[in-house]
Design a protein around this motif. Sequence first.
Motif, PDB file in Angstrom:
ATOM      1  N   GLY A   1      11.380 -14.951  12.930  1.00  0.00           N
ATOM      2  CA  GLY A   1      10.574 -14.286  13.941  1.00  0.00           C
ATOM      3  C   GLY A   1      10.899 -14.859  15.306  1.00  0.00           C
ATOM      4  O   GLY A   1      11.270 -16.027  15.416  1.00  0.00           O
TER       5      GLY A   1
ATOM      6  N   GLU B   1      -3.989  -6.232   7.846  1.00  0.00           N
ATOM      7  CA  GLU B   1      -2.600  -5.905   7.553  1.00  0.00           C
ATOM      8  C   GLU B   1      -2.419  -5.441   6.121  1.00  0.00           C
ATOM      9  O   GLU B   1      -3.115  -5.895   5.225  1.00  0.00           O
ATOM     10  CB  GLU B   1      -1.708  -7.143   7.749  1.00  0.00           C
ATOM     11  N   GLU B   2      -1.447  -4.567   5.913  1.00  0.00           N
ATOM     12  CA  GLU B   2      -1.037  -4.205   4.561  1.00  0.00           C
ATOM     13  C   GLU B   2      -0.367  -5.400   3.894  1.00  0.00           C
ATOM     14  O   GLU B   2       0.323  -6.178   4.556  1.00  0.00           O
ATOM     15  CB  GLU B   2       0.033  -3.110   4.613  1.00  0.00           C
ATOM     16  N   GLY B   3      -0.516  -5.488   2.589  1.00  0.00           N
ATOM     17  CA  GLY B   3       0.245  -6.479   1.836  1.00  0.00           C
ATOM     18  C   GLY B   3       1.659  -5.971   1.627  1.00  0.00           C
ATOM     19  O   GLY B   3       1.874  -4.772   1.443  1.00  0.00           O
ATOM     20  N   VAL B   4       2.611  -6.885   1.675  1.00  0.00           N
ATOM     21  CA  VAL B   4       4.015  -6.522   1.481  1.00  0.00           C
ATOM     22  C   VAL B   4       4.507  -7.155   0.179  1.00  0.00           C
ATOM     23  O   VAL B   4       4.397  -8.370  -0.005  1.00  0.00           O
ATOM     24  CB  VAL B   4       4.864  -7.001   2.680  1.00  0.00           C
TER      25      VAL B   4
ATOM     26  N   ALA C   1      12.991 -10.628  12.878  1.00  0.00           N
ATOM     27  CA  ALA C   1      11.632 -10.068  12.921  1.00  0.00           C
ATOM     28  C   ALA C   1      11.162 -10.000  14.365  1.00  0.00           C
ATOM     29  O   ALA C   1      10.750 -10.995  14.952  1.00  0.00           O
ATOM     30  CB  ALA C   1      10.691 -10.887  12.056  1.00  0.00           C
TER      31      ALA C   1
ATOM     32  N   TYR D   1      -0.093  -2.947  13.749  1.00  0.00           N
ATOM     33  CA  TYR D   1      -0.852  -3.409  14.918  1.00  0.00           C
ATOM     34  C   TYR D   1      -2.232  -2.778  15.057  1.00  0.00           C
ATOM     35  O   TYR D   1      -3.117  -3.349  15.684  1.00  0.00           O
ATOM     36  CB  TYR D   1      -0.063  -3.157  16.213  1.00  0.00           C
TER      37      TYR D   1
ATOM     38  N   ARG E   1      -0.203 -10.352   2.827  1.00  0.00           N
ATOM     39  CA  ARG E   1      -0.580  -9.982   4.192  1.00  0.00           C
ATOM     40  C   ARG E   1      -0.162 -11.069   5.178  1.00  0.00           C
ATOM     41  O   ARG E   1       0.349 -12.099   4.792  1.00  0.00           O
ATOM     42  CB  ARG E   1      -2.088  -9.792   4.271  1.00  0.00           C
ATOM     43  N   ASN E   2      -0.425 -10.800   6.434  1.00  0.00           N
ATOM     44  CA  ASN E   2      -0.248 -11.790   7.512  1.00  0.00           C
ATOM     45  C   ASN E   2       1.210 -12.049   7.876  1.00  0.00           C
ATOM     46  O   ASN E   2       1.522 -13.045   8.522  1.00  0.00           O
ATOM     47  CB  ASN E   2      -0.937 -13.125   7.169  1.00  0.00           C
ATOM     48  N   LEU E   3       2.084 -11.124   7.481  1.00  0.00           N
ATOM     49  CA  LEU E   3       3.499 -11.335   7.826  1.00  0.00           C
ATOM     50  C   LEU E   3       3.740 -11.242   9.330  1.00  0.00           C
ATOM     51  O   LEU E   3       4.773 -11.713   9.811  1.00  0.00           O
ATOM     52  CB  LEU E   3       4.390 -10.337   7.090  1.00  0.00           C
ATOM     53  N   SER E   4       2.809 -10.646  10.067  1.00  0.00           N
ATOM     54  CA  SER E   4       3.034 -10.592  11.515  1.00  0.00           C
ATOM     55  C   SER E   4       3.023 -11.995  12.125  1.00  0.00           C
ATOM     56  O   SER E   4       3.538 -12.195  13.224  1.00  0.00           O
ATOM     57  CB  SER E   4       2.024  -9.678  12.202  1.00  0.00           C
ATOM     58  N   SER E   5       2.476 -12.961  11.380  1.00  0.00           N
ATOM     59  CA  SER E   5       2.573 -14.358  11.844  1.00  0.00           C
ATOM     60  C   SER E   5       4.021 -14.803  11.997  1.00  0.00           C
ATOM     61  O   SER E   5       4.309 -15.701  12.784  1.00  0.00           O
ATOM     62  CB  SER E   5       1.892 -15.307  10.857  1.00  0.00           C
ATOM     63  N   ILE E   6       4.901 -14.209  11.217  1.00  0.00           N
ATOM     64  CA  ILE E   6       6.324 -14.566  11.330  1.00  0.00           C
ATOM     65  C   ILE E   6       6.785 -14.384  12.768  1.00  0.00           C
ATOM     66  O   ILE E   6       7.533 -15.206  13.306  1.00  0.00           O
ATOM     67  CB  ILE E   6       7.183 -13.707  10.375  1.00  0.00           C
TER      68      ILE E   6
ATOM     69  N   MET F   1       6.184  -5.539  14.307  1.00  0.00           N
ATOM     70  CA  MET F   1       5.685  -4.880  13.095  1.00  0.00           C
ATOM     71  C   MET F   1       4.668  -3.821  13.519  1.00  0.00           C
ATOM     72  O   MET F   1       3.496  -3.887  13.164  1.00  0.00           O
ATOM     73  CB  MET F   1       5.066  -5.911  12.138  1.00  0.00           C
TER      74      MET F   1
END
Lengths: 343, 343
Positions: A281, A263-266, A251, A258, B267-272, A254
């Motif tokens: 990450g 953020e979108e949910g995945v 990772a 940005y 959401r919040n996967l950018s935290s990874i 993303m």
Amino acid sequence: MEEVRNQQVIFKDYVNGFPKESDMPLKTSTTISLKLPQGSNGVLVKNLYLSCDPYMRGRMSKTQGSYFEPFTPGSPITGLGVAKVVDSGHSNFKKGDLVWGGTGWEQYTIITTPQTLFKIQDTDVPLSYYTGILGMPGMTAYYGFYEICAPKKGEYVFVSSASGAVGQLVGQFAKLTGCYVVGTAGTNEKVELLKNKFGYDEAFNYKEEQDLDAALKRYFPEGIDIYFENVGGKMLEAVLLNMRVNGRISACGMISQYNLNQEEGVRNLSSIIMKRLHIKGFIVSDHFNLLPKYMEMVIPLIKERKICYIEDIVEGLESAPAALVGLFSGKNVGKQVVVVARE
Amino acid sequence: MEEVRNQQVIFKDYVNGFPKESDMPLKTSTTISLKLPQGSNGVLVKNLYLSCDPYMRGRMSKTQGSYFEPFTPGSPITGLGVAKVVDSGHSNFKKGDLVWGGTGWEQYTIITTPQTLFKIQDTDVPLSYYTGILGMPGMTAYYGFYEICAPKKGEYVFVSSASGAVGQLVGQFAKLTGCYVVGTAGTNEKVELLKNKFGYDEAFNYKEEQDLDAALKRYFPEGIDIYFENVGGKMLEAVLLNMRVNGRISACGMISQYNLNQEEGVRNLSSIIMKRLHIKGFIVSDHFNLLPKYMEMVIPLIKERKICYIEDIVEGLESAPAALVGLFSGKNVGKQVVVVARE
């Protein structure tokens, strides 16, 4: 004492949504002395090439929880660049040295933490490469692909933002490793580059796909071993469905998220369990200790033309704001570089 | 040849949404011989204790992309259990042996793959423990916590489904390691257990929290180093915001998602990336080679009363469907076990 004009790109104020050129006005009225103040242990540099990188979007938000501090409103944008030492108060550097590292979006910068700079040794490659293949994006591709994903010959690799500063290298590294690699990008021109220039086995334009899951199943009937994640969001959601058991996801970024306020949910995260995925990450600056090892590998590959690197070069500091803004709509083709001066 | 009645719990048909008792009717008309057919290299067992586990929900869906095959409509439910060998055609097992492993939801089962069974050596602990602390959930806690999360003394640990078959052990392992550990569960009774029985430093009822992010910030003002993930969905979304740099997430289960027709987006996967997280999904059966090592650690802890284990035991095969259904509304307190026979 000699004073020169020091054109600057100013960070106007914190940004919501997509950044605009007007968020980064040009200031032409500043001057700077070409001598460091007495007793300074900093380094005064003349900036040559500036790097436009997606992570910079995070620094434009006030509350961004990012790994870097936000930019300071009213001060110049800061980022990575290639520069020439004009005056040095630090024993590691002398006038005329070429360096890369953190600098300002201006003609001249006083760098107060010169220990973070890297001295450029090899100058028979394009200097601008130190913003890309020989700099942060190169190390990102190297660390994320080799160290995190531990690729094996014959594995199936998928790369998003595949023609970008990092992605174009991941694709080439994957081919050098003997992997099958598919890339995705957002224009047909980039898709052609992926196949004809970077050696991707297959490539597709994600904007022309109604159903990303179906597209991935078409290109990876046996699934994906390694995903190099640059975009997040809906692409990640589709990738998760198509990962193979013991798959690895590096990772790196993303970018699709940005400029969103939320953020979108995945979906499909349960695939992490079902497929025993490893997701890691990383922030490449944590791993710059590996830079010499990477240089030793990549410089010969460049010189032997076993690897290539595409840059999107714009001329002049005044072109920098549009270049950075363009990253977020995929306007750039390859690594986005701004030339401030060529020497 | 002696024939006995063999009561069975039948898997009626593939399930959408939450499973109901009526999806698992009891069949009382079957009989079975207590001798294996001539030439069989299987093992005939009398089932003693059956294990109710969340992963079983995946096997009730037809297209579930799970790591196990779906159940067969019209046949008995299968799962893990403790059983006694009645007749054996396999050289590793003899009549009277106690075993645990994959068996059927019925009184007697012919196990055709006896090489997957584990022989029970230690019988001065409750036999039912081999469905829990000494079986699959125990190994899950052990592998997920120690091997994936590599905990260090003083680290901050968060556990969801914290009083369940796995969670209650993760909390205790974390305390034994010298971590600060907070758990969450869905009733105040369970929250009391977490604090008073399992030694969690703090615990909260997630159903009483309006804002999971705020709750986590209250319990982890400095953030979370290790998250043991049993639930997914909104809890994961909040946890991601509260992870510390270099945090680790052991992805064991996502029970909040198992009964939805489409998974929730997280959401919040950018935290990874920002926090350089390491997320690893796992299926414990891949790691049963570590079982002897785990037994060596955990059996003394049980005997010295340094660790405890709470079971929710119901009597009789006819109670099994309701017990399994109850898992998905958190009705069970501790490991859900069904007694078919005590010896």
